[in-house]
Design a protein around this motif. Structure first.
Motif, short mmCIF file in Angstrom:
data_model
loop_
_atom_site.label_atom_id
_atom_site.label_comp_id
_atom_site.label_asym_id
_atom_site.label_seq_id
_atom_site.Cartn_x
_atom_site.Cartn_y
_atom_site.Cartn_z
N GLY A 173 4.60 -5.34 35.89
CA GLY A 173 3.57 -4.80 35.00
C GLY A 173 2.87 -5.87 34.19
N MET A 174 3.65 -6.84 33.71
CA MET A 174 3.04 -7.91 32.92
C MET A 174 2.10 -8.74 33.80
SD MET A 174 6.36 -8.98 30.63
CE MET A 174 5.56 -10.34 29.81
N MET A 175 2.52 -8.97 35.03
CA MET A 175 1.71 -9.76 35.97
C MET A 175 0.42 -9.02 36.36
SD MET A 175 2.77 -10.97 39.81
CE MET A 175 3.33 -9.35 40.26
N THR A 176 0.56 -7.75 36.75
CA THR A 176 -0.63 -7.05 37.26
C THR A 176 -1.62 -6.74 36.15
OG1 THR A 176 0.60 -4.95 37.17
CG2 THR A 176 0.51 -6.06 39.29
N ASP A 177 -1.14 -6.42 34.95
CA ASP A 177 -2.08 -6.10 33.87
C ASP A 177 -2.75 -7.33 33.27
OD1 ASP A 177 -1.93 -3.35 34.01
OD2 ASP A 177 -1.52 -3.07 31.88
N THR A 178 -2.34 -8.52 33.66
CA THR A 178 -2.97 -9.74 33.14
C THR A 178 -3.66 -10.52 34.27
OG1 THR A 178 -0.93 -10.99 33.48
CG2 THR A 178 -1.29 -10.05 31.27
N GLY A 179 -3.79 -9.91 35.46
CA GLY A 179 -4.36 -10.67 36.58
C GLY A 179 -3.54 -11.92 36.84
N ASN A 180 -2.23 -11.73 37.00
CA ASN A 180 -1.29 -12.83 37.17
C ASN A 180 -1.40 -13.85 36.04
OD1 ASN A 180 0.84 -14.04 38.52
ND2 ASN A 180 -0.48 -15.34 39.77
N PHE A 181 -1.34 -13.33 34.81
CA PHE A 181 -1.36 -14.15 33.59
C PHE A 181 -2.64 -14.94 33.42
CE2 PHE A 181 2.94 -13.20 34.85
CZ PHE A 181 3.39 -12.51 33.72
N THR A 182 -3.76 -14.26 33.70
CA THR A 182 -5.07 -14.88 33.47
C THR A 182 -5.66 -14.37 32.16
OG1 THR A 182 -5.35 -14.95 35.85
CG2 THR A 182 -7.32 -15.30 34.52
N TYR A 183 -5.87 -13.05 32.06
CA TYR A 183 -6.43 -12.49 30.82
C TYR A 183 -5.34 -11.75 30.03
CZ TYR A 183 -6.90 -8.97 34.50
OH TYR A 183 -6.65 -8.15 35.56
N SER A 184 -5.68 -11.38 28.82
CA SER A 184 -4.74 -10.66 27.92
C SER A 184 -3.38 -11.35 27.83
CB SER A 184 -4.50 -9.21 28.37
OG SER A 184 -5.68 -8.55 28.66
N SER A 185 -3.35 -12.66 27.94
CA SER A 185 -2.04 -13.32 27.95
C SER A 185 -2.10 -14.69 27.27
CB SER A 185 -1.57 -13.48 29.40
OG SER A 185 -2.57 -14.06 30.21
N ASP A 186 -3.02 -14.82 26.28
CA ASP A 186 -3.19 -16.10 25.59
C ASP A 186 -2.33 -16.23 24.35
OD1 ASP A 186 -4.80 -17.68 27.08
OD2 ASP A 186 -6.67 -17.08 26.14
N TYR A 187 -1.08 -15.88 24.44
CA TYR A 187 -0.19 -16.06 23.28
C TYR A 187 1.18 -16.46 23.81
CZ TYR A 187 0.58 -11.19 24.63
OH TYR A 187 0.81 -10.04 25.35
N PRO A 188 1.82 -17.39 23.08
CA PRO A 188 3.05 -17.99 23.61
C PRO A 188 4.18 -17.00 23.88
CG PRO A 188 2.26 -19.20 21.69
CD PRO A 188 1.41 -17.99 21.81
N GLU A 189 4.28 -15.95 23.08
CA GLU A 189 5.46 -15.08 23.20
C GLU A 189 5.57 -14.41 24.57
OE1 GLU A 189 5.71 -12.36 19.94
OE2 GLU A 189 6.32 -13.94 18.55
N ILE A 190 4.42 -14.17 25.20
CA ILE A 190 4.47 -13.50 26.50
C ILE A 190 5.26 -14.38 27.49
CG2 ILE A 190 2.22 -14.38 27.31
CD1 ILE A 190 1.81 -11.76 28.77
#
Ligand code: MN
Length: 338
Positions: A173-190
């Motif tokens: 889910g984390m991978m698909t909802d971020t386009g393999n950690f492209t968008y919505s994932s600019d914070y270190p905690e993820i």
């Protein structure tokens, strides 16, 4: 260090509910995606590992492309097994609602859940959740519901029930909802969460290939056709439109999931800031939009199509012809000009 961002009173309340619950139903939105299935199946596995009688009930069919997710074959599909679904919901003393913000998003299953007296727990990352939930854990700025589930487990001190299967589910889910950690994932905690999930030996390359990089030859041809023949670019408006009619889809032996990712492609062109993809389904036009930066396609989808989603990824349905839907697109262009 992952900040505990969920209110400790909410965590206490959920601990109490969980302690008293034996039969638990977990559900997610229509046309379940990687985040919806990853979060429900991941949470279900944790609850079962705790000894609870937990079941995932989804409103409609699981796309074939997601059948690789662990235990996905155990889900009860409400449209195909209404009696079983209704029994499980009626029998439940706790209901988790994952990856959606209003019971309307789950169709007929929503009516059944509305009739149940069991407390409803929302775990989600969509804007403006309804007031029909007894516990709300909603963080629209986070990548995915899977991440919110992880954080909930962390704050409830339940991470010891995570195993490889749970880690795979939550990672998907984390991978698909971020386009393999492209968008919505600019914070270190993820990435701290990812680091923990990877420690369960999840084989992220295999998960990526299964979830995001597997297409049939027909589907590749359909996408090529859509980009070469059916993509219109409006550089002055920073927009692009793709339309696919029933007849065109059938020409390429269309199967559900075959246009997955197509709506993102026009954004590769620097002059395109937002995209609308209109696909003619059996009884309506499916609307999918993507954008980059501040342009909110969730606003477009809710204003013009009664849909919604996230700022940069949203969708809706249109009851009407393709021509009428294209007219709406041109109305958006006129209204939002530049
Ligand atoms: Mn999601």
């Amino acid at each position: 260090m992952i900040e505990p961002i969920i209110d400790s009173r909410v965590i206490e309340q959920l601990k109490q509910l969980l302690k008293n619950a034996r039969h638990i139903v977990i559900t997610c939105h229509l046309s379940p995606d990687g985040d919806a299935l990853g979060s429900t199946l991941g949470l279900c596995r944790v609850l079962r590992n705790m000894g609870k009688d937990a079941h995932v009930v989804v409103p409609d069919q699981v796309p074939r492309a997601l059948m690789f997710i662990p235990s996905v074959r155990d889900v009860v599909v409400y449209t195909m097994a209404q009696l079983r679904g209704r029994f499980l919901v009626r029998n439940a003393d706790l209901i988790f609602c994952l990856d959606f913000n209003t019971l309307k998003r789950i169709d007929k299953l929503g009516e059944v859940i509305e009739m149940s007296n069991a407390p409803r727990v929302l775990i989600d990352h969509h804007l403006n959740p309804d007031n029909v939930f007894d516990v709300k854990i909603s963080f629209p700025h986070l990548s995915s519901t899977c991440e919110v589930v992880y954080r909930t487990l962390m704050q409830m001190a339940l991470l010891r029930y995570v195993d490889t299967e749970v880690a795979q589910c939550l990672y998907v889910g984390m991978m698909t909802d971020t386009g393999n950690f492209t968008y919505s994932s600019d914070y270190p905690e993820i990435y701290e969460i990812v680091a923990h999930l990877v420690s369960y030996r999840i084989n992220k390359q295999w998960l990526y290939n299964m979830a995001m990089n597997t297409f049939s030859a027909d589907s590749l041809r359909l996408q090529g056709y859509a980009l070469s023949e059916k993509m219109q670019v409006f550089p002055e408006a920073g927009a692009a439109l793709i339309t696919l009619t029933r007849e065109e889809l059938e020409r390429f032996n269309y199967r559900e999931g075959d246009t997955e990712g197509l709506v993102d492609k026009p954004l590769c062109a620097p002059e395109v800031q937002w995209v609308m993809f209109l696909r003619e389904d059996a009884d309506q036009i499916n609307v999918a939009c993507r954008s980059e930066g501040d342009f909110s396609v969730s606003e477009i989808c809710s204003r013009y199509f009664g849909g919604g989603g996230h700022k940069n990824a949203a969708g809706g349905d249109f009851k009407g012809t393709m021509e009428e839907a294209v007219e709406v697109f041109h109305r958006v262009l006129a209204d939002y000009g530049n």
